[in-house]
Design an enzyme around this catalytic site. Structure first.
Site: not given
Ligand code: GLC
Length: 425
Positions: A394, A166
């Site tokens: 995460e 992101d």
């Molecule tokens: C964030 C991450 C993305 C992922 C999402 C859900 O937006 O950047 O890659 O898919 O979270 O985990």
């Protein structure tokens, strides 16, 4: 007698399975409760891979529910909003995609064909009809990319969220061209769940919302977006991932049709295009694969973890291997989402430095497949140590291992089960 290490690994295996089960909503899996209450595209594919280590049928169901959100034009959305949930912003009303089930209007990295192949390999008898049913939806999704998202032979994104990385520095300059004057007031929900130092900044968020508004105002018309959006960036992550996925799709196509694929020429054409696109993303100034701003023709100057997906795409690069070995020397927990030598390197801020265990699995699969066994083993061992010490976060600090972002995370548990613990490569 079992050793301590063996017991540790067994109990971590149990914990990983419990995380998948706790995040399982029946037919789809959330990335983690609270922060991400819906079905995310590539998270869901990795969840399926994790399920495949103990319940192959459930793995296929996960993929089926993801493709249940596919659009009529072939696009598979980045989020499917199965049940309304106030704890997430921007929700279905902001996207205005007007479909059932409700979805966002953008996509995410197409890892699905690659992992469908792995899940099929897990149990070919059970998988045959499931893979057959999924094949055409996969083909249509790849065709959507090749129709709407190819520039300079590489794959472009129209929103930073599509890359799955992101707030990577790759998007900083192109996103500055986005007009945020009409964004107005809104309330972020992510920073209610996670410390704001570990999340994108407000200026980034304004641009994310402005780009959602831009897409919604076109009715999510890809031609129109191509014409008017200032944000159109070729991403090495997307390009390498689709290239790999096309190779796996071709394999599936031949496997499911006794060696005779009607789609062979089309898919081979995509593979050649994307091979050329990958070379276009080589930035000589940093001697690495990099993002390319299509509007300005400028590279981002970013050596990120996506740059290391070249091997996953079947592309050899001794220079990238040198970068990798340098990073192995510099950091106990590679691979950082941004090179530690970059001035913006920020070891706890999301995609600007932290290590993401699931991303290591993708890099590790590539290293192993192309024959860099030592580097593959080093990465797997470092990731095993990271998860053993910190649990299933995460993302983590690449120097101290400190866990960050969401805890009990689906894809971290999934790669523990299928990549680290079982070596299902
Ligand atoms: C964030 C991450 C993305 C992922 C999402 C859900 O937006 O950047 O890659 O898919 O979270 O985990």
């Amino acid at each position: 007698m079992t050793t301590g290490i063996h017991e540790d690994s067994q109990s971590l295996n149990q914990r990983a399975q419990s995380i998948l089960k706790a995040n399982d909503k029946g037919e789809y899996t959330v990335p983690t409760h609270g922060l991400y209450p819906y079905q995310w595209n590539w998270d869901s594919v990795l969840a399926a891979w994790g399920f495949a280590s103990f319940n192959v049928d459930r793995a296929w169901q996960e993929l089926d529910s993801l493709f249940g959100g596919q659009w009529e034009n072939g696009m598979v959305p980045h989020i499917i909003f199965h049940q309304p949930d106030e704890s997430y912003f921007p929700g279905p009303a902001v996207w205005g995609a007007d479909r059932s089930p409700a979805t966002t209007g953008i996509t995410q990295p197409p890892i699905a064909a690659t992992f469908a192949r792995k899940i099929y390999d897990e149990d070919r008898e059970l998988g045959l009809s499931r893979a057959q049913a999924l094949y055409t939806p996969l083909l249509r999704w790849h065709r959507w990319f090749m129709t709407y998202r190819v520039e300079e032979n590489a794959i472009v994104i129209t929103h930073p969220w599509e890359s799955g990385r992101d707030n990577a520095v790759d998007w900083d300059l192109p996103a500055r061209q986005v007009d945020v004057s009409q964004v107005g007031e809104y309330t972020r929900r992510d920073t209610a769940h996670v410390n704001s130092d570990m999340r994108p900044k407000k200026a980034d968020y304004d641009r994310y919302i402005a780009l959602v508004n831009l897409g919604r105002n076109t009715g999510w018309d890809e031609e129109k977006i191509r014409e008017i959006s200032p944000f159109r960036v070729a991403d090495p992550g997307m390009t390498f991932i689709l290239l790999r996925a096309c190779r796996d799709l071709l394999w599936l196509s031949e496997e499911l049709n006794h060696g005779e694929s009607a789609d062979k020429d089309e898919i081979e054409g995509w593979i050649s295009t994307l091979e050329a696109g990958a070379q276009r993303l080589w930035n000589p100034a940093i001697s690495a694969y990099d993002s390319l701003d299509i509007r300005t023709g400028n590279y981002a100057g970013s050596l990120s973890n996506a740059s290391y997906l070249c091997w996953y795409a079947g592309i050899r690069s001794s220079t990238m291997l040198e970068h990798l070995n340098r990073v192995y020397q510099q950091l106990p927990y590679p691979v950082p989402s941004l090179d530690p030598g970059h001035p913006e390197f920020d070891p706890l801020r999301y995609w600007r430095g932290p290590v993401w265990p699931f991303f290591n699995a993708l890099i590790g699969i590539g290293l192993e497949d192309i024959g860099h066994a030592d580097e593959a083993l080093h990465l797997k061992d470092a990731t095993r140590k990271l998860i053993t010490e910190e649990g299933f976060f995460e993302y983590c600090h690449p120097q101290s291992a400190q866990g960050a972002g969401g805890d009990n995370f689906t894809w971290t548990a999934a790669i523990w089960l299928s990549w680290i613990d079982r070596g299902m490569n």
